[in-house]
Scaffold this motif. Structure first.
Motif, short mmCIF file in Angstrom:
data_model
loop_
_atom_site.label_atom_id
_atom_site.label_comp_id
_atom_site.label_asym_id
_atom_site.label_seq_id
_atom_site.Cartn_x
_atom_site.Cartn_y
_atom_site.Cartn_z
N PRO A 84 -53.04 5.11 123.31
CA PRO A 84 -52.92 5.94 124.53
C PRO A 84 -53.94 7.07 124.51
O PRO A 84 -53.95 7.91 123.62
CB PRO A 84 -51.49 6.47 124.45
CG PRO A 84 -51.15 6.46 122.99
CD PRO A 84 -51.89 5.28 122.41
N ALA B 41 -55.84 9.99 127.09
CA ALA B 41 -55.83 10.71 128.36
C ALA B 41 -57.21 11.27 128.65
O ALA B 41 -58.08 11.34 127.78
CB ALA B 41 -54.80 11.83 128.32
N ALA C 259 -60.09 7.13 135.72
CA ALA C 259 -58.77 6.89 135.13
C ALA C 259 -58.41 5.41 135.06
O ALA C 259 -57.96 4.92 134.02
CB ALA C 259 -57.70 7.66 135.90
N ARG D 89 -58.52 2.93 131.63
CA ARG D 89 -57.14 2.65 131.23
C ARG D 89 -56.47 3.91 130.65
O ARG D 89 -55.78 3.87 129.65
CB ARG D 89 -57.10 1.51 130.21
CG ARG D 89 -57.64 0.20 130.72
CD ARG D 89 -57.55 -0.91 129.68
NE ARG D 89 -58.46 -0.68 128.57
CZ ARG D 89 -58.08 -0.60 127.31
NH1 ARG D 89 -56.80 -0.70 126.98
NH2 ARG D 89 -58.96 -0.40 126.34
N ALA E 243 -53.99 6.87 130.02
CA ALA E 243 -52.53 6.95 130.04
C ALA E 243 -52.05 8.15 130.85
O ALA E 243 -50.89 8.19 131.28
CB ALA E 243 -51.99 7.04 128.62
N ALA E 244 -52.91 9.13 131.04
CA ALA E 244 -52.58 10.33 131.81
C ALA E 244 -53.88 11.06 132.12
O ALA E 244 -54.92 10.82 131.49
CB ALA E 244 -51.63 11.24 131.03
N LEU F 55 -53.23 5.57 141.81
CA LEU F 55 -52.90 5.73 140.40
C LEU F 55 -51.41 5.92 140.20
O LEU F 55 -50.78 6.71 140.91
CB LEU F 55 -53.65 6.95 139.82
CG LEU F 55 -55.18 6.84 139.77
CD1 LEU F 55 -55.79 8.17 139.33
CD2 LEU F 55 -55.62 5.72 138.83
N GLU F 56 -50.86 5.21 139.23
CA GLU F 56 -49.43 5.32 138.93
C GLU F 56 -49.17 6.04 137.62
O GLU F 56 -48.03 6.11 137.16
CB GLU F 56 -48.80 3.93 138.91
CG GLU F 56 -48.90 3.21 140.26
CD GLU F 56 -48.21 1.86 140.27
OE1 GLU F 56 -47.69 1.48 139.19
OE2 GLU F 56 -48.19 1.21 141.32
N ILE F 57 -50.21 6.56 136.99
CA ILE F 57 -50.05 7.29 135.72
C ILE F 57 -49.74 8.76 135.99
O ILE F 57 -50.00 9.27 137.09
CB ILE F 57 -51.34 7.18 134.87
CG1 ILE F 57 -52.53 7.77 135.64
CG2 ILE F 57 -51.59 5.74 134.46
CD1 ILE F 57 -53.81 7.84 134.84
N ALA G 197 -46.59 9.09 140.19
CA ALA G 197 -45.74 9.08 138.99
C ALA G 197 -44.79 10.26 139.00
O ALA G 197 -45.18 11.38 139.36
CB ALA G 197 -46.60 9.11 137.73
N SER H 18 -45.87 13.59 137.48
CA SER H 18 -47.05 14.25 138.04
C SER H 18 -46.66 15.52 138.80
O SER H 18 -45.57 15.61 139.38
CB SER H 18 -47.78 13.31 139.00
OG SER H 18 -48.25 12.17 138.33
N GLU I 136 -46.55 12.70 127.35
CA GLU I 136 -46.95 11.46 128.00
C GLU I 136 -47.64 10.47 127.08
O GLU I 136 -47.66 9.27 127.35
CB GLU I 136 -47.87 11.77 129.20
CG GLU I 136 -47.24 12.66 130.26
CD GLU I 136 -45.92 12.11 130.77
OE1 GLU I 136 -45.75 10.87 130.82
OE2 GLU I 136 -45.05 12.92 131.14
#
Length: 245
Positions: free
Chosen positions: A109, A111, A126, A130, A132-133, A179-181, A208, A211, A241
């Motif tokens: 992970p 960020a 982002a 890939r 993660a945040a 974005l869904e992170i 998310a 967020s 996260e």
């Protein structure tokens, strides 16, 4: 309370240095590692006209809480080769993969944390990186960066044509909405370069549950980047996260 320093007393403070420095595909970078197995990593992106050294403070703080951190100079900045161009997003992806390789895990992970132009690039990169945040501090808009580029505001070398093509295709409202992170937006209400309204509009598209937007009263365009309390907020966000579920 009055603090008194005895005459002739001396205290030497030696700042923590990067664990590794080098160059990757023309990008000068500095890597920071914690003194225990890292729980994840963060790639730190500077703003227009800045450089990686200006964010060593956050990299040190990240390593202190168990995160690996990589700072690098964008092309046209610091010790990196060439001019800032249409590869800017790809360069963020490459830096993220370099950090994953260092961690020895292709799916570690990682960020992104960026300020101003770096905030814009952290959001743009982002998905392909890939991430993660994301933490975006006073993120610039594509239109604002284009204006600065065409008006000659920026004091760095740039390939205007290819960079403009990249910016033309990167409206942050659409990017954030896809974005869904977890995304943490930080913006000073007194920002004289990037109006806080931009982050308010972006916040409306956050998806998310973790967020959020934090508006800081007063301040200016660079005041949040090095504020210790707000760095602590950012590090708590990353620790939460990026920690294993």
């Amino acid at each position: 309370m009055v603090w008194r320093v005895r005459a002739g007393s001396r205290r030497t403070i030696t700042p923590v240095r990067p664990a590794q420095t080098g160059s990757h595909d023309g990008l000068s970078y500095a890597l920071w590692m914690p003194d225990r197995p890292p729980t994840g990593g963060v790639v730190v992106l500077h703003g227009a006209g800045s450089c990686k050294e200006n964010h060593y403070d956050f990299a040190r703080a990240a390593s202190a809480v168990g995160l690996a951190a990589l700072t690098f100079d964008q092309r046209g900045h610091g010790a990196s080769a060439g001019a800032l161009d249409g590869r800017a997003v790809d360069d963020v992806v490459a830096a993220t993969e370099l950090l994953r390789e260092t961690l020895g895990e292709c799916d570690a992970p990682v960020a992104l944390r960026g300020s101003s132009m770096g905030g814009y690039l952290s959001l743009r990169a982002a998905a392909p990186a890939r991430a993660a945040a994301v933490i975006a501090i006073c993120p610039a808009s594509a239109d604002g960066l284009l204006r600065g580029l065409r008006d000659g505001v920026f004091a760095f070398e740039a390939d205007e044509r290819s960079l403009a093509a990249l910016l033309d295709g990167g409206d942050l409202h659409q990017v954030v909405g896809s974005l869904e992170i977890p995304i943490l937006l930080l913006h000073a209400q007194g920002d004289e370069q990037v109006p806080v309204q931009l982050s308010r509009e972006l916040a409306a598209g956050l998806r998310a549950p973790a967020s959020r937007l934090i508006e800081v009263p007063g301040g200016h365009h660079r005041s949040i980047q090095h504020d210790e309390q707000l760095q602590a907020v950012s590090l708590r966000f990353l620790s939460r996260e990026l920690s294993p579920s």
